[in-house]
Design a protein around this motif. Sequence first.
Motif, short mmCIF file in Angstrom:
data_model
loop_
_atom_site.label_atom_id
_atom_site.label_comp_id
_atom_site.label_asym_id
_atom_site.label_seq_id
_atom_site.Cartn_x
_atom_site.Cartn_y
_atom_site.Cartn_z
N VAL A 74 -12.85 1.89 14.20
CA VAL A 74 -13.34 1.56 12.83
C VAL A 74 -13.01 2.57 11.97
CG1 VAL A 74 -15.29 0.93 11.56
CG2 VAL A 74 -15.35 0.01 13.71
N VAL A 75 -12.30 2.13 10.78
CA VAL A 75 -11.92 2.95 9.90
C VAL A 75 -12.83 2.63 8.55
CG1 VAL A 75 -10.25 3.77 8.15
CG2 VAL A 75 -9.43 3.11 10.69
N ILE A 78 -14.48 8.79 20.07
CA ILE A 78 -15.04 8.53 18.91
C ILE A 78 -14.93 7.02 18.47
CG2 ILE A 78 -15.45 9.09 16.33
CD1 ILE A 78 -16.13 11.09 18.81
N ALA A 79 -16.05 6.36 18.03
CA ALA A 79 -15.92 4.78 17.73
C ALA A 79 -15.38 4.59 16.21
CB ALA A 79 -17.14 4.06 17.93
N ALA A 80 -15.82 5.34 15.43
CA ALA A 80 -15.42 5.31 13.89
C ALA A 80 -15.21 6.37 13.17
CB ALA A 80 -16.37 4.17 13.36
N ILE A 81 -14.52 6.67 12.14
CA ILE A 81 -14.56 7.89 11.38
C ILE A 81 -14.50 7.27 9.97
CG2 ILE A 81 -12.82 9.02 12.94
CD1 ILE A 81 -10.53 8.60 10.78
N HIS A 82 -14.97 8.45 8.84
CA HIS A 82 -14.74 7.94 7.56
C HIS A 82 -14.06 8.90 6.77
CE1 HIS A 82 -18.02 10.30 5.79
NE2 HIS A 82 -18.72 10.04 6.91
N ALA A 138 -6.29 -2.02 1.61
CA ALA A 138 -5.50 -1.33 2.46
C ALA A 138 -5.86 -1.32 4.07
CB ALA A 138 -5.54 -0.12 2.02
N GLY A 139 -6.89 -1.83 4.37
CA GLY A 139 -7.07 -2.02 5.90
C GLY A 139 -8.51 -1.48 6.07
N ALA A 140 -9.28 -0.75 5.20
CA ALA A 140 -10.44 -0.23 5.62
C ALA A 140 -11.32 -1.37 6.04
CB ALA A 140 -11.18 0.45 4.50
N ASP A 141 -12.14 -1.02 7.31
CA ASP A 141 -13.18 -2.05 7.89
C ASP A 141 -14.44 -1.95 7.20
OD1 ASP A 141 -11.45 -2.84 10.27
OD2 ASP A 141 -11.43 -0.89 10.63
N ILE A 142 -14.93 -0.86 6.63
CA ILE A 142 -16.25 -0.59 6.22
C ILE A 142 -15.98 0.15 4.93
CG2 ILE A 142 -18.49 0.34 6.51
CD1 ILE A 142 -18.18 -1.80 8.44
N ILE A 143 -16.71 -0.26 3.83
CA ILE A 143 -16.75 0.78 2.61
C ILE A 143 -18.02 1.29 2.59
CG2 ILE A 143 -16.88 0.71 0.35
CD1 ILE A 143 -14.17 0.19 1.31
N PHE A 144 -18.03 2.88 2.41
CA PHE A 144 -18.89 3.75 2.52
C PHE A 144 -19.19 3.93 0.79
CE2 PHE A 144 -20.65 8.34 4.04
CZ PHE A 144 -21.66 8.11 3.26
N ALA A 145 -20.23 3.22 0.12
CA ALA A 145 -20.48 3.52 -1.28
C ALA A 145 -21.37 4.58 -1.56
CB ALA A 145 -20.84 2.00 -1.70
N GLU A 146 -20.86 5.88 -1.59
CA GLU A 146 -21.62 6.96 -1.69
C GLU A 146 -22.38 7.03 -2.95
OE1 GLU A 146 -23.55 8.73 -0.42
OE2 GLU A 146 -22.37 10.76 -0.04
N ALA A 147 -23.79 7.56 -2.78
CA ALA A 147 -24.84 7.61 -3.98
C ALA A 147 -24.90 6.63 -4.94
CB ALA A 147 -24.04 8.86 -4.96
N LEU A 148 -25.16 5.35 -4.37
CA LEU A 148 -25.81 4.16 -5.07
C LEU A 148 -27.17 4.69 -5.29
CD1 LEU A 148 -24.19 1.02 -3.35
CD2 LEU A 148 -23.35 2.08 -5.43
N LYS A 149 -27.75 4.12 -6.40
CA LYS A 149 -29.05 4.66 -6.97
C LYS A 149 -30.07 3.96 -6.56
CE LYS A 149 -27.20 6.70 -11.41
NZ LYS A 149 -27.40 6.73 -12.59
N MET A 175 -5.52 7.40 -2.32
CA MET A 175 -6.68 7.16 -1.33
C MET A 175 -6.19 5.87 -0.42
SD MET A 175 -9.30 7.83 0.26
CE MET A 175 -10.72 7.25 1.49
N VAL A 176 -5.46 4.97 -1.17
CA VAL A 176 -4.78 3.82 -0.50
C VAL A 176 -3.99 4.23 0.64
CG1 VAL A 176 -3.46 1.66 -0.79
CG2 VAL A 176 -5.34 2.14 -2.23
N ARG A 177 -3.05 5.06 0.27
CA ARG A 177 -2.15 5.64 1.20
C ARG A 177 -2.77 6.35 2.53
NH1 ARG A 177 0.51 7.13 -3.49
NH2 ARG A 177 0.04 9.29 -3.48
N ARG A 178 -3.91 7.31 2.26
CA ARG A 178 -4.72 7.80 3.12
C ARG A 178 -5.27 7.01 4.16
NH1 ARG A 178 -8.91 11.82 0.48
NH2 ARG A 178 -6.90 13.29 0.17
N VAL A 179 -5.81 5.60 3.46
CA VAL A 179 -6.51 4.63 4.50
C VAL A 179 -5.53 4.25 5.11
CG1 VAL A 179 -7.55 2.38 4.44
CG2 VAL A 179 -8.44 4.37 2.83
N LYS A 180 -4.25 3.68 4.65
CA LYS A 180 -3.26 2.79 5.39
C LYS A 180 -2.70 3.93 6.41
CE LYS A 180 -1.54 -0.24 1.90
NZ LYS A 180 -0.20 -0.61 1.13
N ALA A 181 -2.39 5.10 6.24
CA ALA A 181 -2.01 6.02 7.27
C ALA A 181 -3.13 5.96 8.52
CB ALA A 181 -1.81 7.42 6.63
#
Length: 297
Positions: A157-158, A112-116, A183-194, A140-146
């Motif tokens: 890609v995280v 796999i190349a990326a997960i979210h 925390a190190g996330a490469d991309i932000i998935f901003a869910e449900a922007l209107k 969530m910061v701890r989750r991302v860092k892990a």
Amino acid sequence: MLFSMLSGSEKRAKLRVGLKSGTIVRAPGAFSPLVAMEIERLGFEAVYVSGAVISADLGLPDIGLTTLTEVAGRAEQIARVTDLPTIVDCDTGFGEPMSAARTIRMMEEHGIAAIHLEDQINPKRCGHLDGKSVIPADEMVRRVKAAVDARRDPNMVVIARTDARAIEGLTGMIERANLYAEAGADIIFAEALKDADEWSTASSDITAPLLANMTEFGKSDLLPANELQALGASIVIYPVTTLRVAMKAAGDVLNEISETGTQRAALDRMQTREQLYDLLQYERYNTLDRDIFNFKL
């Protein structure tokens, strides 16, 4: 043929190049390997594996009932048939931060190349339904860092997804997104922007590149890829589109068979045998078979 000739690390590097290209990476959802092959044939840049689709295909609602092994197994089946990078929905990481670390290791091993990962609590809900709850931002910061610390391939890609828009408002969501990026996330998935205005604000105020979710029947306007690119999105996913279309078509033809006793009237809506064989590269298998078994007794 049989499987992709690219390794997982090569696909991850390919996604990184795409993200730096300045052109939005389009990733339609694949509910099966065959759909992934069609996505590649039609010239898209990536394949997306939706947790909601895997759940639905198993006859389950999207409330966190699927397991890591179920998601990883389906993701590997899809990734192995395409040279495109595969992006996988890993829900909340299947547990605590240590589970998120195990998740990214397993996904790396499966090509796999990326997960979210997302900041909802368990049991999670579809991102476009009401009644969601999010965990504290520091959790969530701890989750991302892990996840970031556990990856062995720096090109993996995280993606950090936040569902806070509907709960804490646009400002609260942006604050969380920047913490996840820090925390190190490469991309932000901003869910449900209107709408486009919210995309413009998010793009200007969030320090990391953005992923856009163009799912149907939800809270977001369905904006074209070129408009999303202009608004600052680096990836756009169409997670459930192919499943919705396929299930509607399946229901229609089954209803016709039930009512008329034959599928004859639906033939012009079907993929032909020739089209299927072409997608599967059937003739190449025949050639390989002849070339291998070319001896005489």
